[in-house]
Design an enzyme around this catalytic site. Structure first.
Site, mmCIF file in Angstrom:
data_model
loop_
_atom_site.group_PDB
_atom_site.id
_atom_site.type_symbol
_atom_site.label_atom_id
_atom_site.label_comp_id
_atom_site.label_asym_id
_atom_site.label_seq_id
_atom_site.Cartn_x
_atom_site.Cartn_y
_atom_site.Cartn_z
ATOM 1 N N ASP A 139 0.624 -1.127 -0.073
ATOM 2 C CA ASP A 139 -0.035 0.225 -0.078
ATOM 3 C C ASP A 139 0.829 1.227 0.131
ATOM 4 O OD1 ASP A 139 -2.577 -1.310 -0.187
ATOM 5 O OD2 ASP A 139 -2.809 -1.249 2.024
ATOM 6 N N TYR A 148 -9.933 -0.974 1.860
ATOM 7 C CA TYR A 148 -9.548 -1.155 3.178
ATOM 8 C C TYR A 148 -9.570 -0.036 3.854
ATOM 9 C CZ TYR A 148 -9.733 -6.377 3.414
ATOM 10 O OH TYR A 148 -10.366 -7.506 3.464
#
Length: 784
Positions: A404, A492
């Site tokens: 990420d 998320y």
């Protein structure tokens, strides 16, 4: 809709009845003490009072670069004299050179310590910039360092190579660089052309679903694609999956994939590699059409078009819970804020703790110079990578690995909701990053608050020969200061918490909520997750979040001590009838070399960062223990081709290395598309160097094996997807660090049953919630 006023009163009858049984004279003594203690207490605001100010002892040398510095760096890079031949990103195509992003370059520890601990001047500040260089003969992505700042006659632009060990320095092959808008625009015509030729097939299979290009008004499907998109940078591929649009599109995937070869900067050479649907590969349009005409293509289930079931809103169809219309319990700083802030230097003081904070577009929040009662424990504490790896029987799930930081995780930290994401009255700070020549500010995207731990730090009672059950009782109130931010990276929402406890322990935790990346459901693919909706399967995956802890226990000469519990055979003369019997024993040693390692089976080993040259009053080396919490895991797949060499940091619970200025990060932000030939190879950190009496870095992993379930709909729950670790003093002090806390009660009961207690001058407080003039943060949230 109207604002209301609420007064929170800590009523004595409520408090006393909860704490003490109503036993005559003992209660009268307590009530008199309460009345005397609170006679001069005046109510204050629960929410609006700011934390008291303090002044940082030194300037924050780790702070992000300012907006002015970013603009100056941008202008310098675009100056013809820099010879970079840059195009503005908004106008760029594949064969142009243009800036991807600009951020602060980490400041070397070797340069900081003389300033932090002595009289040296502050080290110079540098920026870092990634530039996509498609206009070169051999196109690539190159990282540069720019400094010293502010920009002036001495400022230079140099290649940033020294922090990478993959052999190419700051250069990443073009095919492995970030997949941005120009690359998407270059490959979309091929995608649109192929899909237009089979629109009759997709319409028949997917309830009218068609794709004619991302900007074509007839298109009613959206695309997503898996990563990595290259293995070693020599080729690039794009494996596209289609979904129905909407806010919950992650939960409405379709079983249709197009595999494209998108190698190089000449889009005319891009080609189709095939289609995958119904668990079969069709290498050409002709092969797919032949199967369709033969009736071999059909969906066993239709995907839902109405995704209201997947929204995070009120669902009355689930029923009504009694009394749920009342506001849930909340944490309030009733006594006023007990921490001090230097907002300009991002510096915090709390109950003996002090630390600086910084922020990076890729790593998010970082902590520096963490001290307790003036002694340094950690030089740096920072998140290094949040990765996830999936498993599945379809191309996207089977081949998906996320890093990420590749998606600039810090830029996805956004505004927090007071009272829900953070307690009422928390301190909120903005976070800023730079985009092109501008600065983007995310309002109220970090919060700081002190909270009741809902259990005492320590407690003990003595005696039990009366109605109270004791003759002496001591109990110490538990509280902690938490720094929190939430990053929503795609599907998320990662919640990062750093909690500074009263007993000098530090707890780091991560929680995950948000939408599952799901797959189309097939009954024979249950090994990769259960069916969670009409045509949706929850895709099995791992979350691994890697952190860096640069410990400096007293100073930088530290060791990693391993205290292992063993069951040994022993005999003792005073137990002759037992003969030889098994007994617990502890074997202690220091690790000698850098290594990756895992928690011992049954947690029968304690890992402590110690300073062998500094002992406490009792002659024991001072240290901090690494305490496993909940869900301390590592990556399950250790030999996957999609994470072969670029994710070594995730393949063990823990690792220890010597600190080096050229090893500041566990990962590279451009490593994702280089699993076979990474720009940064964490395994190369382990080259036989000593970790006994050296400047140590502990790398540790939090995370969870996500065994997906129907309760992940609509989103994964923070209560279950949770991982933590703590650092706790281990002989660092001469005794527990709770004796100097005034928030305690010492209670005694005499022989006649008279109960008295000492409150050390800290009584119950009152605070007022006045929403007639709501604060900046909660005005639109506290309404009725």
């Amino acid at each position: 809709m109207q604002f209301f006023t609420f007064i929170y009163l800590a009523l004595p009858s409520v408090v006393l009845s909860a704490a003490f049984p109503p036993l005559g004279y003992g209660r009268r003594v307590l009530r008199e003490a309460f009345d005397k203690r609170n006679s001069n207490v005046s109510a204050h605001s629960c929410f609006t009072e700011a934390a008291p100010a303090t002044t940082a002892p030194k300037t924050n040398v780790w702070a992000p670069i300012s907006g002015d510095d970013n603009l100056a760096v941008w202008n310098l890079l675009h100056d013809p004299a820099s010879s970079l031949n840059l195009t503005h990103p908004n106008d760029a195509i594949l064969t142009d050179n243009y800036v991807f992003w600009i951020d602060a370059l980490h400041t070397n520890k070797s340069a900081v310590l003389p300033y932090l601990d002595g009289n040296a001047t502050a080290p110079p500040k540098y920026a870092r910039a990634i530039i996509f260089e498609g206009g070169k003969a051999v196109p690539d992505s190159q990282e540069y360092m720019i400094g010293p700042l502010p920009v002036g006659p001495k400022t230079t632009v140099e290649k940033l190579n020294y922090i990478y060990n993959g052999g190419t320095g700051g250069s990443v092959p073009y095919n492995a660089r970030y997949f941005d808008s120009p690359r998407n625009a270059a490959s979309d015509p091929l995608l649109a052309s192929v899909m237009s030729n089979i629109s009759d097939i997709t319409a028949a299979l997917f309830q009218g679903g068609v794709y004619y290009g991302s900007n074509d008004s007839r298109t009613n499907l959206i695309t997503t694609w898996g990563v990595p998109m290259s293995f070693d940078g020599t080729k690039a591929f794009r494996n596209v999956m289609f979904k129905f649009p909407g806010p919950a599109s992650y939960l409405t995937p379709l079983d249709f994939f197009i595999l494209l070869d998108i190698t190089g900067t000449d889009a005319s050479l891009y080609s189709l590699r095939g289609f995958v649907t119904a668990e079969k590969l069709y290498p050409t349009v002709e092969a797919l059409r032949t199967a369709f005409d033969a009736g071999d293509l059909a969906m066993e289930y239709d995907q839902t078009l109405d995704a209201d079931w997947a929204l995070v809103n009120y669902k009355p169809e689930l029923g009504v819970r009694d009394l749920e219309d009342r506001l849930a319990p909340s944490t309030l700083e009733i006594g006023g804020k007990r921490y001090r802030l230097d907002k300009e230097n991002q510096y915090v003081e709390y109950m003996g703790w002090s630390f600086y904070m910084s922020f990076s577009r890729t790593l998010g929040i970082m902590f520096y110079d963490i001290k307790f009662k003036g002694e340094r424990i950690l030089y740096e504490l920072s998140m290094q990578e949040a990765m996830a790896q999936y498993g599945g029987g379809q191309p996207k799930a089977a081949g998906t690995v996320y890093h990420d930081t590749y998606y600039s995780l810090g830029t996805e930290m956004s505004a927090l909701v007071e009272g829900f994401d953070c307690p009422w009255g928390a301190t909120f700070w903005n976070l800023s990053y730079h985009s092109n020549n501008a600065t983007i500010t995310k309002t109220n995207s970090l919060c700081i608050f002190e909270a009741d731990m809902n259990f005492p730090v320590s407690r003990h009672r003595y005696g039990a020969d009366n109605a109270y059950g004791y003759t002496q009782l001591g109990t110490v109130k538990g509280a902690a200061l938490t720094v929190r931010a939430i990053a929503t990276v795609g599907n998320y929402d990662y919640m990062f918490d750093y909690a500074f406890h009263m007993d000098a322990s530090l707890e780091i935790s991560v929680r995950a909520s948000g939408y599952l990346q799901s797959s189309f459901y097939y009954p024979d693919q249950g090994a990769w997750g259960p069916r969670i909706q009409q045509a949706t399967q929850g895709s099995l995956h791992d979350h691994i979040v890697t952190f860096k802890g640069d410990f400096d226990i007293v100073d930088s000469s530290n060791s990693l001590q391993v205290s292992e519990l063993k069951a040994i055979k022993t005999s003792q003369s005073w137990f002759p009838e037992l003969g030889e019997f098994e007994q617990l024993e502890m074997e202690t040693s220091n690790m000698k070399e850098e290594q990756q390692f895992n928690w011992a089976a049954n947690n029968q080993a304690m890992y402590t960062i110690i300073n062998s040259n500094a002992t406490n009053k009792w002659g024991t080396p001072r240290g901090y223990r690494v305490v496993p919490g909940r869900s301390n895991i590592h990556l399950s797949t250790l030999n996957s081709p999609f994470s072969r060499n670029n994710s070594h940091f995730a393949k063990s619970h823990l690792a220890v290395t010597q600190q080096h200025d050229n090893e500041p990060y566990a990962n590279s932000v451009q490593n994702l598309n280089l699993p076979w030939k990474p720009q940064q190879d964490f395994s190369k950190f382990f080259d036989g160097e000593s970790v006994d009496g050296e400047d140590l870095v502990l790398w540790f992993n939090l995370g969870m094996h996500h065994f997906t379930r129907s309760e992940d709909v609509p989103v994964t729950l923070y209560s279950e997807a949770y991982s933590s670790i703590s650092f706790a003093p281990q002989n660092f002090f001469d005794r527990a660090q709770d004796g100097d806390l005034l928030n305690r009660r010492w209670i005694e009961v005499d022989d006649e049953g008279v109960l008295t207690y000492e409150d050390y001058g800290v009584g119950l407080e009152t605070c007022v919630v006045d929403l007639t003039e709501p604060t900046e943060h909660i005005g639109m949230m506290l309404t009725s």
